[in-house]
Design a protein around this motif. Structure first.
Motif, mmCIF file in Angstrom:
data_model
loop_
_atom_site.group_PDB
_atom_site.id
_atom_site.type_symbol
_atom_site.label_atom_id
_atom_site.label_comp_id
_atom_site.label_asym_id
_atom_site.label_seq_id
_atom_site.Cartn_x
_atom_site.Cartn_y
_atom_site.Cartn_z
ATOM 1 N N ASN A 1 7.660 33.310 -97.124
ATOM 2 C CA ASN A 1 7.906 32.226 -96.126
ATOM 3 C C ASN A 1 6.545 31.683 -95.323
ATOM 4 O O ASN A 1 5.547 32.631 -95.021
ATOM 5 C CB ASN A 1 9.016 32.483 -95.020
ATOM 6 C CG ASN A 1 10.314 32.822 -95.619
ATOM 7 O OD1 ASN A 1 10.672 32.146 -96.315
ATOM 8 N ND2 ASN A 1 11.095 33.740 -95.162
ATOM 9 N N THR A 2 6.253 30.381 -95.253
ATOM 10 C CA THR A 2 5.014 30.287 -94.689
ATOM 11 C C THR A 2 5.344 29.644 -93.308
ATOM 12 O O THR A 2 6.324 29.697 -92.737
ATOM 13 C CB THR A 2 4.238 28.640 -95.534
ATOM 14 O OG1 THR A 2 5.081 27.530 -95.164
ATOM 15 C CG2 THR A 2 4.241 29.362 -96.960
ATOM 16 N N ARG A 3 4.124 29.608 -92.601
ATOM 17 C CA ARG A 3 4.142 29.257 -90.914
ATOM 18 C C ARG A 3 4.744 27.667 -91.007
ATOM 19 O O ARG A 3 5.124 27.270 -89.919
ATOM 20 C CB ARG A 3 2.862 29.409 -90.442
ATOM 21 C CG ARG A 3 2.492 30.758 -90.434
ATOM 22 C CD ARG A 3 1.361 30.906 -89.381
ATOM 23 N NE ARG A 3 0.939 32.273 -89.346
ATOM 24 C CZ ARG A 3 -0.233 32.821 -89.646
ATOM 25 N NH1 ARG A 3 -1.378 32.184 -90.077
ATOM 26 N NH2 ARG A 3 -0.485 34.324 -89.329
ATOM 27 N N ARG A 4 4.502 26.957 -92.001
ATOM 28 C CA ARG A 4 5.183 25.622 -92.130
ATOM 29 C C ARG A 4 6.621 25.426 -92.272
ATOM 30 O O ARG A 4 6.969 24.254 -92.310
ATOM 31 C CB ARG A 4 4.263 24.895 -93.166
ATOM 32 C CG ARG A 4 2.757 24.801 -92.855
ATOM 33 C CD ARG A 4 2.184 23.591 -93.846
ATOM 34 N NE ARG A 4 2.643 23.806 -95.114
ATOM 35 C CZ ARG A 4 1.989 24.236 -96.182
ATOM 36 N NH1 ARG A 4 0.804 24.850 -95.876
ATOM 37 N NH2 ARG A 4 2.565 24.297 -97.542
ATOM 38 N N GLY A 5 7.155 26.657 -92.589
ATOM 39 C CA GLY A 5 8.749 26.526 -92.808
ATOM 40 C C GLY A 5 8.893 26.184 -94.261
ATOM 41 O O GLY A 5 10.126 26.032 -94.648
ATOM 42 N N THR A 6 8.049 26.492 -95.338
ATOM 43 C CA THR A 6 8.471 26.583 -96.516
ATOM 44 C C THR A 6 8.307 27.607 -97.173
ATOM 45 O O THR A 6 7.975 28.538 -96.672
ATOM 46 C CB THR A 6 7.012 25.380 -97.296
ATOM 47 O OG1 THR A 6 5.803 26.085 -97.223
ATOM 48 C CG2 THR A 6 7.141 24.189 -96.668
#
Length: 75
Positions: A18-23
């Motif tokens: 999971n990325t910090r951008r919500g992806t």
């Protein structure tokens, strides 16, 4: 967690994160028909409560041997 479980259920190798951008980013390796099944799951179902607006798959290529073993979540 759900993507990891699906990858393991299909017997694939790779990882998701999971990325910090919500992806979500990751790498999936295995027989093409199972990789395609994982791609469908990621683009249409995903984790409970997830909102999938689009799925982008890139850098696809054929490999002679798996480069990873198991399917995990990276943090």
């Amino acid at each position: 967690m759900y993507s990891e479980a699906e990858g393991q259920r299909l017997g694939l190798s790779g990882w998701v994160k999971n990325t910090r951008r919500g992806t979500v980013v990751g790498q999936v390796q295995g027989p093409p028909h199972l990789v395609n099944e994982m791609k469908v799951w990621l683009s249409e179902e995903g984790s409970p409560g997830s909102r999938i607006s689009r799925a982008v798959f890139s850098n696809e290529r054929d490999i002679a041997n798996l480069e990873t073993t198991g399917f995990t979540t990276r943090y």
